[in-house]
Write a protein that holds these residues in place. Structure first.
Motif, PDB file in Angstrom:
ATOM      1  N   LYS A   8      60.186 -15.509   3.079  1.00  0.00           N
ATOM      2  CA  LYS A   8      59.390 -14.674   3.057  1.00  0.00           C
ATOM      3  C   LYS A   8      59.361 -13.577   3.981  1.00  0.00           C
ATOM      4  CE  LYS A   8      54.119 -14.430   2.737  1.00  0.00           C
ATOM      5  NZ  LYS A   8      53.390 -15.236   2.545  1.00  0.00           N
TER       6      LYS A   8
ATOM      7  N   ARG B  86      62.860  -5.351   4.189  1.00  0.00           N
ATOM      8  CA  ARG B  86      62.400  -4.529   2.577  1.00  0.00           C
ATOM      9  C   ARG B  86      63.190  -4.780   1.724  1.00  0.00           C
ATOM     10  NH1 ARG B  86      59.753   0.488   4.994  1.00  0.00           N
ATOM     11  NH2 ARG B  86      57.858  -0.376   6.520  1.00  0.00           N
TER      12      ARG B  86
ATOM     13  N   THR C 156      62.347 -11.095   4.078  1.00  0.00           N
ATOM     14  CA  THR C 156      62.428 -10.211   2.293  1.00  0.00           C
ATOM     15  C   THR C 156      61.514  -9.106   3.158  1.00  0.00           C
ATOM     16  OG1 THR C 156      62.905 -12.046   1.077  1.00  0.00           O
ATOM     17  CG2 THR C 156      61.129 -10.141  -0.108  1.00  0.00           C
ATOM     18  N   THR C 157      60.014  -9.309   4.060  1.00  0.00           N
ATOM     19  CA  THR C 157      59.295  -8.362   4.501  1.00  0.00           C
ATOM     20  C   THR C 157      59.294  -7.742   5.501  1.00  0.00           C
ATOM     21  OG1 THR C 157      57.513 -10.288   4.100  1.00  0.00           O
ATOM     22  CG2 THR C 157      56.870  -8.056   5.469  1.00  0.00           C
ATOM     23  N   TYR C 158      60.870  -8.164   6.606  1.00  0.00           N
ATOM     24  CA  TYR C 158      60.607  -6.991   7.369  1.00  0.00           C
ATOM     25  C   TYR C 158      62.283  -6.692   6.913  1.00  0.00           C
ATOM     26  CZ  TYR C 158      63.373  -5.849  11.797  1.00  0.00           C
ATOM     27  OH  TYR C 158      64.152  -4.907  12.529  1.00  0.00           O
TER      28      TYR C 158
ATOM     29  N   LEU D 191      56.469 -12.251  12.158  1.00  0.00           N
ATOM     30  CA  LEU D 191      56.106 -12.461  10.796  1.00  0.00           C
ATOM     31  C   LEU D 191      55.730 -14.394  10.573  1.00  0.00           C
ATOM     32  CD1 LEU D 191      57.893  -9.813   9.003  1.00  0.00           C
ATOM     33  CD2 LEU D 191      55.623 -10.072   9.472  1.00  0.00           C
TER      34      LEU D 191
END
Length: 250
Positions: free
Chosen positions: A35, A42, A38-40, A86
């Motif tokens: 997670k 993109r 994936t967030t960092y 994160l």
């Protein structure tokens, strides 16, 4: 798009997690890492770990690999701080570095090492980080029994049943107990480990230390290839994955 493979070195306190591997209805370390990545970055990121740690087991050194699309190596290396921000506080990325396209976190590991920690007096600072054992142990006898492990390769007696493995053979390179301060620590290194193997080994050696079985009984237990003949698995809180070795990482 260009895909590049990277290794991630991380550490985690496993108390709050149902092990490393993603599960349908339980929080895992892998889920949190994927997670954050994936967030960092993109883009969808799915990691593959060097192994599976069970619920409540910790790791001071753990490796996973990921494939990232169109991301420069320098940007990835410098992303550690941002990715850690994160992640939950009990999971920490140590470094991220590029590897060859076919480098595999699980299959290319040549050895793994675990430690299991026991303490003997109530200590709030060791809660969920070590097993509080009440009683006396014959450590010398336990070490004699631990030496016997290196004479064998089939450790079916220490494995969970119905696991999806092709073989229960492992090569144990080192195993034994030593005192670290007021903690008794079992260390073991092997080329691979079976599900629940270390905790089952420690539980069996504890029986030797309590004089419930003799040192020589270890031969019979291993030769039986029967899990019910070995000792109970010790609690997960004392177990740590501490080292994973690769031929391409110094």
């Amino acid at each position: 798009m260009t895909s590049n493979r990277f290794f991630i070195e991380l550490a985690y306190n496993g108390t709050a997690y149902h092990g490393w591997q993603i599960q349908p209805n339980a929080l895992s370390v892998q889920e949190c890492l994927d997670k954050a990545l994936t967030t960092y970055f993109r883009q969808p990121v799915s990691s593959l770990g060097c192994g599976r740690t069970d619920t409540g087991v910790h790791a001071t050194e753990f490796f996973a690999h990921v494939d990232l699309q169109d991301v420069a190596a320098d940007k990835v290396r410098n992303a550690v701080g941002s990715i850690n921000s994160l992640l939950p506080y009990d999971i920490a990325v140590k470094q991220i570095f590029p590897v060859e396209a076919d480098a595999h976190a699980r299959f290319h590991a040549t050895s793994r090492a675990y430690k299991y920690f026991l303490h003997f007096h109530k200590d709030p600072f060791k809660l969920n980080r070590s097993w509080l054992f009440k009683g006396d142990l014959d450590v010398e006898a336990m070490n004699q029994a631990a030496e016997i492990l290196q004479q064998y390769t089939d450790f079916s007696c220490f494995s969970k049943s119905n696991t999806q493995t092709f073989t229960n053979n492992c090569k144990i390179m080192q195993a034994g107990f030593a005192w670290e301060g007021d903690s008794l620590v079992f260390s073991i290194q092997a080329d691979r480990f079976l599900r629940n193997m270390v905790r089952a080994i420690v539980g069996t050696l504890i029986r030797v230390g309590k004089k419930e079985i003799a040192v020589a009984d270890i031969h019979e237990i291993i030769n039986s290839k029967n899990r019910s003949n070995a000792g109970q698995s010790v609690p997960a809180c004392g177990l740590y994955l501490v080292r994973v070795t690769y031929p391409f990482i110094k």
